[in-house]
Design a protein around this motif. Structure first.
Motif, mmCIF file in Angstrom:
data_model
loop_
_atom_site.group_PDB
_atom_site.id
_atom_site.type_symbol
_atom_site.label_atom_id
_atom_site.label_comp_id
_atom_site.label_asym_id
_atom_site.label_seq_id
_atom_site.Cartn_x
_atom_site.Cartn_y
_atom_site.Cartn_z
ATOM 1 N N SER A 98 44.640 -80.655 14.908
ATOM 2 C CA SER A 98 45.756 -79.734 14.699
ATOM 3 C C SER A 98 45.606 -78.514 15.590
ATOM 4 N N THR B 210 43.210 -95.521 9.074
ATOM 5 C CA THR B 210 43.966 -94.381 9.597
ATOM 6 C C THR B 210 43.808 -93.197 8.656
ATOM 7 N N ALA B 211 43.796 -91.993 9.252
ATOM 8 C CA ALA B 211 43.713 -90.761 8.473
ATOM 9 C C ALA B 211 44.837 -89.849 8.950
ATOM 10 N N GLY B 212 46.007 -89.996 8.360
ATOM 11 C CA GLY B 212 47.157 -89.191 8.740
ATOM 12 C C GLY B 212 47.663 -89.460 10.143
ATOM 13 N N HIS B 213 47.324 -90.611 10.701
ATOM 14 C CA HIS B 213 47.610 -90.915 12.097
ATOM 15 C C HIS B 213 48.666 -92.019 12.192
ATOM 16 N N ASP B 214 49.342 -92.070 13.355
ATOM 17 C CA ASP B 214 50.307 -93.144 13.583
ATOM 18 C C ASP B 214 49.610 -94.506 13.572
ATOM 19 N N THR C 53 48.364 -91.246 20.295
ATOM 20 C CA THR C 53 48.605 -90.034 19.501
ATOM 21 C C THR C 53 50.096 -89.732 19.495
ATOM 22 N N TYR D 172 39.644 -93.440 1.387
ATOM 23 C CA TYR D 172 40.340 -94.060 2.517
ATOM 24 C C TYR D 172 40.288 -95.578 2.369
ATOM 25 N N VAL E 56 44.570 -89.190 4.006
ATOM 26 C CA VAL E 56 45.202 -88.072 4.706
ATOM 27 C C VAL E 56 44.324 -87.634 5.871
ATOM 28 N N ALA E 57 44.793 -86.631 6.623
ATOM 29 C CA ALA E 57 44.060 -86.111 7.777
ATOM 30 C C ALA E 57 42.681 -85.606 7.353
ATOM 31 N N ASN F 240 35.272 -87.108 7.119
ATOM 32 C CA ASN F 240 36.120 -86.148 6.411
ATOM 33 C C ASN F 240 35.284 -85.148 5.631
ATOM 34 N N THR G 94 43.906 -85.757 12.711
ATOM 35 C CA THR G 94 44.384 -87.103 12.392
ATOM 36 C C THR G 94 43.631 -88.082 13.280
#
Length: 383
Positions: free
Chosen positions: A203, A269-273, A320, A303, A293-294, A238, A252
């Motif tokens: 971020s 995935t962690a908040g990623h596309d 990304t 997760y 989540v992220a 995380n 992410t």
């Protein structure tokens, strides 16, 4: 003429010194490297304290008097800018993981593959040179843009340059930073008989994002060494990022393991596309997101992961949001559908062709519009 890089090798095996001097003779003769040797951690500390010109430490883990893990803890007190690469027996994943968490920049395993060692040393010293340039230039900077330029160089220096060579899979990746430095990164590395892949996006922008990106990269590589499941690796990273995150930044990420023998591709995935799967016939499938989540937002997040089997000719595309959110002059976003159309009915002939196609289509779409975010893409193809 620049002085050679001085590398301290710490190992109690008597055969290693003549072997390194023989295998590195060209680098030594060309005055690129000079090697200093120590038998254990205590002797290494004595030499480091007596010789401030040493640039890098290449250390075994298991040694008498003081082992390599203890030595790693002592290095910041000698010189916080030293770079360390750890050597350990193949399969000693717990110790290697501990070493990475204690600040080792990278690692190699025994028996030493000297081609891999040369690449590792070169990459480590390249990062050291960029870091020194940043330190020496920092006090002279008169504008924020200069600082961002140095940070961008640091960001680029930790990205792997040479994909693994294997007739069972192909890997290709590229990252084009925005004018204002962001926090994208990618990585790939082998873990026993599998290859690990990661694409991440921190971020915010600027120097803090770049530094948080480096912390994320180190934490992930350290956690991944245990060759555990992607969901477990992402969960541990995380927790590590959340423990020391005074700026409340987050990242992410998508982390995956590919088994070239079975074709199994397992990701979290962690908040990623989500990734795209392009079949050998040109059918494009958007793979499902997994739970989570992220990273860095909250501790003890659960997760999950998903597994698909890649057939020969299949390609995985990781990216990304700098790809899908790239905008043209009319403020229109590139979007997921356009990314799918890059490959719809046009299966790539190689991983590098897939990566190049993504950047080509994004550039064509955005035209002369300024780039507002880092653009990163990593592709994996099973021949």
């Amino acid at each position: 003429m620049n002085s050679p890089y001085r590398i301290l090798v710490v190992d109690d095996e008597p055969d290693l010194e003549p072997l390194i001097l023989q295998r590195m003779r060209r680098k030594i003769r060309s005055s690129e490297y000079e090697f200093v040797f120590a038998q254990n951690g205590l002797e290494a500390l004595e030499k480091l304290n007596a010789d401030p010109t040493i640039d890098m430490v290449l250390s075994d883990i298991n040694m008498p008097k003081m082992d390599g893990l203890t030595l790693l803890q002592q290095l910041p007190g000698v010189d916080p800018n030293l770079r360390a690469v750890i050597i350990s027996a193949y399969g000693d994943m717990d110790n290697i993981r501990t070493a990475m968490n204690r600040g080792a920049f990278d690692f190699v395993t025994k028996p030493i593959d000297f081609d891999d060692l040369k690449i590792t040393i070169s990459r480590t010293l390249e990062h050291l040179a960029e870091w020194r340039e940043a330190l020496s230039s920092r006090d002279q900077l008169v504008a924020l843009q200069n600082e961002l330029s140095i940070a961008s160089q640091l960001q680029q220096s930790i990205l792997p340059k040479t994909p693994p060579v294997n007739d069972k899979y192909e890997v290709s990746a590229n990252m084009e930073p925005a004018r204002n430095i962001g926090g994208d990164f990618y990585d790939y590395f082998t873990l026993d008989n599998q290859v690990a892949l990661v694409v991440a996006d921190v971020s915010d922008k600027g120097i803090p994002a770049s530094m948080f990106m480096m912390s994320s990269r180190t934490a992930l590589k350290g956690a991944a060494i245990g060759v555990r499941t992607p969901e477990m690796v992402v969960g541990e990273v995380n927790n590590q990022l959340h423990q020391d995150n005074p700026t409340f930044m987050f990242v992410t990420l998508i982390y995956a393991l590919f088994n070239p023998d079975t074709g199994l591709f397992t990701y979290s995935t962690a908040g990623h596309d989500p990734p795209l799967l392009v079949s050998g016939e040109g059918t494009v499938t958007e793979l499902p997101l997994t739970k989570g989540v992220a990273l860095g937002v909250a501790p003890d997040i659960a997760y999950s992961q998903h597994t698909v089997t890649l057939a020969p000719g299949d390609t995985i595309v990781l990216f990304t949001d700098g790809v899908t959110e790239a905008m043209n002059a009319s403020k229109e976003q590139f979007g997921m559908q356009r990314l799918i159309e890059v490959f719809n009915g046009r299966p790539p002939s190689s991983a590098s062709a897939a990566t190049e196609a993504v950047f080509e289509y994004v550039r064509e779409f955005t035209g002369d519009a300024p780039q507002s975010d880092d653009i990163t893409c990593l592709t994996l193809r099973r021949p």
